[in-house]
Design an enzyme around this catalytic site. Sequence first.
Site, PDB file in Angstrom:
ATOM      1  N   ASP A 118       0.867  -1.174   0.000  1.00 22.30           N
ATOM      2  CA  ASP A 118       0.000   0.000   0.000  1.00 22.30           C
ATOM      3  C   ASP A 118       0.906   1.227   0.000  1.00 22.30           C
ATOM      4  O   ASP A 118       1.516   1.564   1.016  1.00 22.30           O
ATOM      5  CB  ASP A 118      -0.896  -0.003   1.242  1.00 22.30           C
ATOM      6  CG  ASP A 118      -1.798   1.230   1.313  1.00 22.30           C
ATOM      7  OD1 ASP A 118      -1.740   2.058   0.378  1.00 22.30           O
ATOM      8  OD2 ASP A 118      -2.537   1.359   2.305  1.00 22.30           O
ATOM      9  N   LYS A 131      -1.354  16.445  -8.495  1.00 24.17           N
ATOM     10  CA  LYS A 131      -0.637  16.362  -9.775  1.00 24.17           C
ATOM     11  C   LYS A 131       0.209  17.616 -10.004  1.00 24.17           C
ATOM     12  O   LYS A 131       1.309  17.543 -10.571  1.00 24.17           O
ATOM     13  CB  LYS A 131      -1.629  16.147 -10.927  1.00 24.17           C
ATOM     14  CG  LYS A 131      -2.343  14.796 -10.863  1.00 24.17           C
ATOM     15  CD  LYS A 131      -1.365  13.633 -10.870  1.00 24.17           C
ATOM     16  CE  LYS A 131      -2.049  12.283 -10.971  1.00 24.17           C
ATOM     17  NZ  LYS A 131      -1.080  11.175 -11.093  1.00 24.17           N
ATOM     18  N   TYR A 163      -7.242  16.216  -6.504  1.00 19.61           N
ATOM     19  CA  TYR A 163      -6.453  15.490  -7.503  1.00 19.61           C
ATOM     20  C   TYR A 163      -5.502  16.427  -8.239  1.00 19.61           C
ATOM     21  O   TYR A 163      -4.311  16.132  -8.382  1.00 19.61           O
ATOM     22  CB  TYR A 163      -7.404  14.802  -8.487  1.00 19.61           C
ATOM     23  CG  TYR A 163      -6.737  13.950  -9.532  1.00 19.61           C
ATOM     24  CD1 TYR A 163      -6.021  12.808  -9.173  1.00 19.61           C
ATOM     25  CD2 TYR A 163      -6.836  14.265 -10.883  1.00 19.61           C
ATOM     26  CE1 TYR A 163      -5.425  11.999 -10.138  1.00 19.61           C
ATOM     27  CE2 TYR A 163      -6.251  13.459 -11.862  1.00 19.61           C
ATOM     28  CZ  TYR A 163      -5.545  12.345 -11.485  1.00 19.61           C
ATOM     29  OH  TYR A 163      -4.952  11.550 -12.431  1.00 19.61           O
TER      30      TYR A 163
END
Length: 242
Positions: free
Chosen positions: A56, A150, A146
């Site tokens: 993980d 990024k 998100y």
Amino acid sequence: MSHEYSQQDVAVVTGGARNIGQAIALRLQQDGYRVLVLDIVEPEVDSLQADAYQVDLADAEATRQIVADIAERYPVTRLINNVGIVAPALLEEATLEDFDKLMQLNVRSALICTQALLPAMKAQGRGRIVMNASRVVLGKEARTIYSATKGALQSMARTWALELAEHGITVNCVAPGPIATSAFWQNNPPDSERARRIIDNIPLQRMGQPEDVAQAVSFFCDERSGFITGQTLYVCGGVTVG
């Protein structure tokens, strides 16, 4: 294979068991690398299973142990920081739980893996690090967290490109636009109005395939791409131009 097994360059791909990561891992195998996949699930493809590590990557300690073990056993010269999850939400609905989860998986794992594998690259005076960013760094609704992760990867890549240049190590980003992955179809069902609208807005009039992203990663990983660093290559079918 293009070179002797003992001299084979070793590549690490995070999140390499599925979708874009799998396409990258398979392409790098074709290019002659020995590919180690790090993912929470086992690869579906036979050729990737022997060198797969189940971990993980949102778990800092587990990740640190695995990459320390890899660094001890292999002189890795290629690292693809690909792993990422999306958790779409409008600004008002974005949760701190998702913020922490995405930062840990999408960004922190890249830092941990890079730090661990860097000594071998420096020792060899060469290396290639590629981040899988996203077209969302230019803006997209419902992607607060998100796009933050990024954008963080892209910023780190530019910093690392400057710091590592003297060691012959390049650091670049691929930034996929709409790619036909299971995550994409989950967020945009194939027969939905939204999916149709997305495809209509792509100048090349088709969805990108994971292999399209793998092609860009392969280019950055090539020994001959050594004068390109700190760059972001949009693999988007022309979406970022219009």
